[in-house]
Design a protein around this motif. Structure first.
Motif, PDB file in Angstrom:
ATOM      1  N   LEU A 154       0.819  -1.211   0.000  1.00 27.70           N
ATOM      2  CA  LEU A 154       0.000   0.000   0.000  1.00 27.70           C
ATOM      3  C   LEU A 154       0.854   1.262   0.000  1.00 27.70           C
ATOM      4  O   LEU A 154       0.477   2.266  -0.607  1.00 27.70           O
ATOM      5  N   VAL A 155       2.006   1.231   0.637  1.00 25.95           N
ATOM      6  CA  VAL A 155       2.874   2.411   0.691  1.00 25.95           C
ATOM      7  C   VAL A 155       3.271   2.826  -0.724  1.00 25.95           C
ATOM      8  O   VAL A 155       3.164   3.997  -1.096  1.00 25.95           O
ATOM      9  N   ASP A 156       3.691   1.880  -1.535  1.00 26.62           N
ATOM     10  CA  ASP A 156       4.107   2.197  -2.906  1.00 26.62           C
ATOM     11  C   ASP A 156       2.929   2.655  -3.756  1.00 26.62           C
ATOM     12  O   ASP A 156       3.042   3.620  -4.520  1.00 26.62           O
ATOM     13  N   ALA A 157       1.792   1.982  -3.621  1.00 23.36           N
ATOM     14  CA  ALA A 157       0.599   2.375  -4.384  1.00 23.36           C
ATOM     15  C   ALA A 157       0.167   3.788  -4.011  1.00 23.36           C
ATOM     16  O   ALA A 157      -0.171   4.605  -4.881  1.00 23.36           O
ATOM     17  N   ALA A 158       0.187   4.101  -2.724  1.00 20.42           N
ATOM     18  CA  ALA A 158      -0.233   5.425  -2.255  1.00 20.42           C
ATOM     19  C   ALA A 158       0.730   6.513  -2.717  1.00 20.42           C
ATOM     20  O   ALA A 158       0.298   7.607  -3.096  1.00 20.42           O
ATOM     21  N   LEU A 159       2.032   6.222  -2.697  1.00 24.91           N
ATOM     22  CA  LEU A 159       2.999   7.211  -3.179  1.00 24.91           C
ATOM     23  C   LEU A 159       2.836   7.461  -4.673  1.00 24.91           C
ATOM     24  O   LEU A 159       3.006   8.589  -5.141  1.00 24.91           O
ATOM     25  N   THR A 160       2.486   6.430  -5.422  1.00 24.50           N
ATOM     26  CA  THR A 160       2.196   6.619  -6.845  1.00 24.50           C
ATOM     27  C   THR A 160       0.997   7.540  -7.023  1.00 24.50           C
ATOM     28  O   THR A 160       1.023   8.463  -7.849  1.00 24.50           O
ATOM     29  N   LEU A 161      -0.053   7.316  -6.257  1.00 25.16           N
ATOM     30  CA  LEU A 161      -1.233   8.188  -6.320  1.00 25.16           C
ATOM     31  C   LEU A 161      -0.853   9.627  -5.956  1.00 25.16           C
ATOM     32  O   LEU A 161      -1.298  10.581  -6.594  1.00 25.16           O
ATOM     33  N   TRP A 162      -0.023   9.779  -4.932  1.00 23.83           N
ATOM     34  CA  TRP A 162       0.380  11.107  -4.464  1.00 23.83           C
ATOM     35  C   TRP A 162       1.219  11.821  -5.507  1.00 23.83           C
ATOM     36  O   TRP A 162       1.036  13.008  -5.766  1.00 23.83           O
ATOM     37  N   ARG A 163       2.146  11.097  -6.114  1.00 25.58           N
ATOM     38  CA  ARG A 163       3.054  11.712  -7.093  1.00 25.58           C
ATOM     39  C   ARG A 163       2.369  12.016  -8.430  1.00 25.58           C
ATOM     40  O   ARG A 163       2.604  13.051  -9.042  1.00 25.58           O
ATOM     41  N   LEU A 164       1.554  11.077  -8.908  1.00 30.99           N
ATOM     42  CA  LEU A 164       0.990  11.201 -10.251  1.00 30.99           C
ATOM     43  C   LEU A 164      -0.385  11.813 -10.290  1.00 30.99           C
ATOM     44  O   LEU A 164      -0.782  12.378 -11.309  1.00 30.99           O
ATOM     45  N   GLY A 165      -1.151  11.669  -9.208  1.00 31.88           N
ATOM     46  CA  GLY A 165      -2.510  12.205  -9.178  1.00 31.88           C
ATOM     47  C   GLY A 165      -3.329  11.774 -10.374  1.00 31.88           C
ATOM     48  O   GLY A 165      -3.912  12.611 -11.058  1.00 31.88           O
ATOM     49  N   PRO A 166      -3.417  10.462 -10.651  1.00 21.92           N
ATOM     50  CA  PRO A 166      -4.152  10.020 -11.839  1.00 21.92           C
ATOM     51  C   PRO A 166      -5.616  10.429 -11.779  1.00 21.92           C
ATOM     52  O   PRO A 166      -6.250  10.351 -10.720  1.00 21.92           O
ATOM     53  N   ALA A 167      -6.155  10.867 -12.903  1.00 23.70           N
ATOM     54  CA  ALA A 167      -7.531  11.343 -12.963  1.00 23.70           C
ATOM     55  C   ALA A 167      -8.522  10.275 -12.491  1.00 23.70           C
ATOM     56  O   ALA A 167      -9.541  10.600 -11.868  1.00 23.70           O
ATOM     57  N   ALA A 168      -8.236   9.012 -12.768  1.00 21.61           N
ATOM     58  CA  ALA A 168      -9.130   7.936 -12.384  1.00 21.61           C
ATOM     59  C   ALA A 168      -8.980   7.553 -10.905  1.00 21.61           C
ATOM     60  O   ALA A 168      -9.753   6.762 -10.387  1.00 21.61           O
ATOM     61  N   GLY A 169      -7.961   8.124 -10.228  1.00 27.23           N
ATOM     62  CA  GLY A 169      -7.758   7.819  -8.799  1.00 27.23           C
ATOM     63  C   GLY A 169      -7.333   6.385  -8.544  1.00 27.23           C
ATOM     64  O   GLY A 169      -7.603   5.830  -7.504  1.00 27.23           O
ATOM     65  N   ARG A 170      -6.637   5.823  -9.508  1.00 27.55           N
ATOM     66  CA  ARG A 170      -6.206   4.426  -9.393  1.00 27.55           C
ATOM     67  C   ARG A 170      -4.748   4.325  -9.837  1.00 27.55           C
ATOM     68  O   ARG A 170      -4.389   4.826 -10.889  1.00 27.55           O
ATOM     69  N   ALA A 171      -3.945   3.684  -9.003  1.00 23.57           N
ATOM     70  CA  ALA A 171      -2.512   3.559  -9.311  1.00 23.57           C
ATOM     71  C   ALA A 171      -2.272   2.524 -10.385  1.00 23.57           C
ATOM     72  O   ALA A 171      -3.021   1.629 -10.593  1.00 23.57           O
TER      73      ALA A 171
END
Length: 148
Positions: A131-148
């Motif tokens: 979850l740490v890596d997935a959450a950091l991806t969301l934080w860094r990239l901010g994907p429009a779909a909200g999914r890493a």
């Protein structure tokens, strides 16, 4: 196999290039780092849950800045003690949090035993949950779909 569902809320708190993490025990009993957060109580709003969980696990009062996205994980969990094997589905809402007050402290009697700030560039070397890596991806990239 019994099916279970757990909905939880977690916070990505970054300050001065450091990430706030809480340490718990993995299924194998070894310590591993995770984001502060946890399961919702029945009827609890996820926003309120993440504020409560961060306070319980770290001592900090957090302001929720935004919803980063959702991480979904399905896994087969083996029989453990008196628990039967399970087909487990974890739905994890990931928020960006900003520290608004409080002081860093460790949780006592909970699911974690320590909270600490870690330099972002040191996180890959830590024993941590996915979850740490997935959450950091969301934080860094901010994907429009909200999914890493």
């Amino acid at each position: 196999m019994r099916q279970t569902l757990r909905v939880a809320a977690y916070a990505v708190c970054v300050r001065d290039g450091r990430l706030l993490l809480a340490r718990g025990r993995g299924r194998d009993g070894r310590p591993e780092w995770t984001l502060p957060g946890g399961g919702l109580e029945h009827g609890e709003d996820p926003y309120d849950a993440v504020v409560r969980e961060v306070a319980e696990e770290t001592g900090y009062r957090v302001e929720v800045a935004r919803l980063l996205g959702v991480d979904s994980l399905r896994q087969a969990l083996p029989r453990r003690g008196t628990r039967s094997a399970r087909d487990h589905h974890a739905v994890r809402l990931v928020y960006e949090g900003r520290i608004a007050g409080g002081e860093l402290r460790h949780e006592t009697g909970g699911s974690t035993d320590m909270a600490a700030w870690h330099p972002l560039d040191a996180v890959p070397a830590l024993a941590r949950v996915g979850l740490v890596d997935a959450a950091l991806t969301l934080w860094r990239l901010g994907p429009a779909a909200g999914r890493a």
